[in-house]
Design an enzyme around this catalytic site. Sequence first.
Site, PDB file in Angstrom:
ATOM      1  N   ASN A   1      42.722   0.297  -8.876  1.00 49.10           N
ATOM      2  CA  ASN A   1      42.211   1.320  -7.975  1.00 49.10           C
ATOM      3  C   ASN A   1      40.683   1.342  -8.057  1.00 49.10           C
ATOM      4  OD1 ASN A   1      41.263   3.939  -7.022  1.00 49.10           O
ATOM      5  ND2 ASN A   1      43.409   4.545  -6.951  1.00 49.10           N
TER       6      ASN A   1
ATOM      7  N   ASP B   1      38.639   3.364  -6.236  1.00 48.13           N
ATOM      8  CA  ASP B   1      38.071   4.580  -5.658  1.00 48.13           C
ATOM      9  C   ASP B   1      36.729   4.947  -6.276  1.00 48.13           C
ATOM     10  OD1 ASP B   1      40.321   4.821  -4.118  1.00 48.13           O
ATOM     11  OD2 ASP B   1      41.176   6.515  -5.211  1.00 48.13           O
ATOM     12  N   HIS B   2      36.619   4.806  -7.604  1.00 42.92           N
ATOM     13  CA  HIS B   2      35.433   5.325  -8.275  1.00 42.92           C
ATOM     14  C   HIS B   2      34.211   4.430  -8.131  1.00 42.92           C
ATOM     15  CE1 HIS B   2      37.457   8.839  -9.518  1.00 42.92           C
ATOM     16  NE2 HIS B   2      38.353   8.200 -10.243  1.00 42.92           N
TER      17      HIS B   2
ATOM     18  N   ARG C   1      24.948   9.161  -4.501  1.00 46.73           N
ATOM     19  CA  ARG C   1      23.599   9.073  -3.933  1.00 46.73           C
ATOM     20  C   ARG C   1      23.603   9.060  -2.414  1.00 46.73           C
ATOM     21  NH1 ARG C   1      19.489   7.123  -7.315  1.00 46.73           N
ATOM     22  NH2 ARG C   1      18.189   7.416  -5.463  1.00 46.73           N
TER      23      ARG C   1
ATOM     24  N   HIS D   1      42.492   5.187  -2.267  1.00 49.01           N
ATOM     25  CA  HIS D   1      43.053   6.459  -1.803  1.00 49.01           C
ATOM     26  C   HIS D   1      42.119   7.006  -0.730  1.00 49.01           C
ATOM     27  CE1 HIS D   1      44.683  10.713  -3.039  1.00 49.01           C
ATOM     28  NE2 HIS D   1      44.702  10.523  -1.731  1.00 49.01           N
TER      29      HIS D   1
ATOM     30  N   ARG E   1      41.303   9.931   1.144  1.00 48.48           N
ATOM     31  CA  ARG E   1      41.572  11.368   1.101  1.00 48.48           C
ATOM     32  C   ARG E   1      41.173  12.047   2.412  1.00 48.48           C
ATOM     33  NH1 ARG E   1      42.383  14.447  -3.469  1.00 48.48           N
ATOM     34  NH2 ARG E   1      42.806  13.278  -5.378  1.00 48.48           N
TER      35      ARG E   1
ATOM     36  N   ARG F   1      36.081  11.966   0.245  1.00 44.31           N
ATOM     37  CA  ARG F   1      35.109  12.186  -0.830  1.00 44.31           C
ATOM     38  C   ARG F   1      34.609  10.877  -1.462  1.00 44.31           C
ATOM     39  NH1 ARG F   1      38.705  15.129  -5.417  1.00 44.31           N
ATOM     40  NH2 ARG F   1      39.212  16.412  -3.610  1.00 44.31           N
ATOM     41  N   HIS F   2      35.394   9.802  -1.358  1.00 41.30           N
ATOM     42  CA  HIS F   2      34.920   8.529  -1.906  1.00 41.30           C
ATOM     43  C   HIS F   2      35.203   7.391  -0.928  1.00 41.30           C
ATOM     44  CE1 HIS F   2      39.100   8.713  -3.220  1.00 41.30           C
ATOM     45  NE2 HIS F   2      38.827   9.495  -4.254  1.00 41.30           N
TER      46      HIS F   2
ATOM     47  N   GLU G   1      46.803   4.592  -0.805  1.00 39.17           N
ATOM     48  CA  GLU G   1      47.313   5.900  -1.214  1.00 39.17           C
ATOM     49  C   GLU G   1      46.846   6.929  -0.204  1.00 39.17           C
ATOM     50  OE1 GLU G   1      47.410   5.332  -6.081  1.00 39.17           O
ATOM     51  OE2 GLU G   1      45.912   6.641  -5.151  1.00 39.17           O
TER      52      GLU G   1
ATOM     53  N   THR H   1      41.344  14.836  -9.372  1.00 37.26           N
ATOM     54  CA  THR H   1      42.191  13.674  -9.155  1.00 37.26           C
ATOM     55  C   THR H   1      43.602  14.183  -8.915  1.00 37.26           C
ATOM     56  OG1 THR H   1      42.910  11.545 -10.092  1.00 37.26           O
ATOM     57  CG2 THR H   1      42.697  13.404 -11.621  1.00 37.26           C
ATOM     58  N   THR H   2      44.493  13.309  -8.512  1.00 41.64           N
ATOM     59  CA  THR H   2      45.867  13.726  -8.239  1.00 41.64           C
ATOM     60  C   THR H   2      46.477  14.346  -9.484  1.00 41.64           C
ATOM     61  OG1 THR H   2      46.069  11.902  -6.655  1.00 41.64           O
ATOM     62  CG2 THR H   2      48.095  12.974  -7.356  1.00 41.64           C
TER      63      THR H   2
ATOM     64  N   GLU I   1      56.462   5.347  -7.556  1.00 43.82           N
ATOM     65  CA  GLU I   1      55.450   5.188  -8.599  1.00 43.82           C
ATOM     66  C   GLU I   1      55.571   6.383  -9.533  1.00 43.82           C
ATOM     67  OE1 GLU I   1      50.622   5.099  -9.353  1.00 43.82           O
ATOM     68  OE2 GLU I   1      51.400   4.411  -7.404  1.00 43.82           O
TER      69      GLU I   1
ATOM     70  N   HIS J   1      48.577   6.516 -13.472  1.00 41.44           N
ATOM     71  CA  HIS J   1      47.813   7.757 -13.630  1.00 41.44           C
ATOM     72  C   HIS J   1      47.487   7.982 -15.108  1.00 41.44           C
ATOM     73  CE1 HIS J   1      45.976  11.241 -11.745  1.00 41.44           C
ATOM     74  NE2 HIS J   1      46.205  11.873 -12.886  1.00 41.44           N
ATOM     75  N   GLY J   2      46.188   7.945 -15.386  1.00 45.87           N
ATOM     76  CA  GLY J   2      45.693   8.221 -16.729  1.00 45.87           C
ATOM     77  C   GLY J   2      45.847   7.079 -17.712  1.00 45.87           C
TER      78      GLY J   2
ATOM     79  N   GLY K   1      42.974   2.698 -12.495  1.00 44.34           N
ATOM     80  CA  GLY K   1      41.651   2.728 -11.894  1.00 44.34           C
ATOM     81  C   GLY K   1      40.556   3.231 -12.797  1.00 44.34           C
ATOM     82  N   HIS K   2      40.573   4.527 -13.118  1.00 45.92           N
ATOM     83  CA  HIS K   2      39.427   5.159 -13.760  1.00 45.92           C
ATOM     84  C   HIS K   2      39.023   4.478 -15.055  1.00 45.92           C
ATOM     85  CE1 HIS K   2      37.307   8.160 -16.263  1.00 45.92           C
ATOM     86  NE2 HIS K   2      36.714   8.462 -15.123  1.00 45.92           N
TER      87      HIS K   2
END
Length: 391
Positions: A156, A158-159, A167, A192, A194, A198-199, A219, A249-250, A300, A340-341, A362-363
Amino acid sequence: MAVLIRIEHDNANGFNLVLIKRSLSILMRGIGKKDAELSILLTGDKGIIAINKEWFDRPWPTNVISFGQADGAATQHQVGLMGDIVVSIDAAAREAVEMGVSLDERLIDLLIHGLAHILGEDHELGEAHAERMRNKERELRDILIKEKRMADLCINIDHIATIREARGITEPDPIMAAGIVELAGADGVVVHLREDRRHIKDRDVRILREVIKTRLTLEMAATDEMIGIASEIKPDIVTLVPEKRQELTTEGGLDVVRLEDDLERAVSRLHDANIPVSLFIEPEKRQIEAAQRTRAECVEIHTGRYADAPDHETEEREFERIANAARFAYDVGLRVHAGHGLNYRNTARLCQLSEIAEFSIGHSIIARAVLVGLEKAVKEMLSIVKRGHLA
C-alpha cells in the site's frame, strides 16, 4: 490442524521453513486431515542415527523416518494424531546436490515420502507396494502443484501520497513509488481512494492503472461515486472498506452482517464491470458467512487487533481468531487476504497460515523506507513473507 516443526540442527536458516510448513498444511488439507496433528523433526545425521539405533537397531543415517500414531492406515484416519516424521537435513543436503535440486525441494520430497508411509504405504513390502507408494507420492505432489504455496505481498503506497500532500506539491509521486515497489519484487500495489482525497487522488489511480505491470488493488468505500470510478478505471480487484472522515486510518472491518444487502448490491455492480471484489472484515465466522452471501470472491481479514496487542496473551488470542477465520473462509471457497498494522515483527507468524494467499502492508514499509530506501524496505518485507525472516 497443527503442523508442529522442531529443528535440531545448526543450519536452521539454510532452508525455507515457511515454505515447508505451508506445504505440509496444504497437504494435510488435501488429504482430508486438516484437523489432525503432524509432528516434524528436522535434525542431522547424528540425530537420525540415534533414532535409528533406538528403534530399528541400525546404527547408520537414513534420510527420513516415519512413525504412525496408530496401527494400520484405517485406524489412523480416526485419530487426531497423524504421526511423526524425522528428516536428516544433512542427508537431504547431500541428495539435493546429487539430484541438482534445491534443499527446500528435497526436504519437501522427503516429507512427502514420510507422509506416504504414515498413510499406510510401504515400498519395502515388494514391487507392487513400491509402485502403490510411488503413486501416492505423485498424488501428494499434485496437491502442491495445484495450489500456490507462498503468499503474495502487495504494498500500500498511500503514505507516499501523504508525504506529498503535507506540502501540497507534486513529490514524492506515488507513480514513481509503484515502479520501485514492482522492481523490488512485490506482487502488487494497493491504494485507497478516500472520499476526502486526503492522500491518493483520482489522477494517481488513473495513471497507476496504465503503468502497473503486476496488479492494482483499489481500496474504497461502497459508495455510488467510488463504484462509478472503479467501473471506469477497472482495477484488478476492489477491496471494499469502511470509511470515516475523522479516522486516521481504517479502524476496523466492515459490518457485513448489518450491511449485507447494500454490499451485495455494490458487489453486483462491480461484477457487472468485470471487477472481482474483496471485503475487509473482522476475523469472525458470521462476517465471513455474510461476505460469502454477497458473492464477493475474497475477504481481507483485519489484523489490527493482533498487530496492536498489548501483551502476549492478547496476541495469542487474536492470532487464533485470525487462524480460525482464515481456515473457515478458505473452506467455504473464499480467497483469503490479510492486512492492517502488520510490520517487520508481527508478520512472520501469520505467513505460516497456508490459507492466507496475500498480505496487504503499507505503513510499516513506507516508514522503514524513510530510513533505508523503498527498494530495500520492500525486499526486507518480501523476505519475511516468503521465508519467515529477514534475509
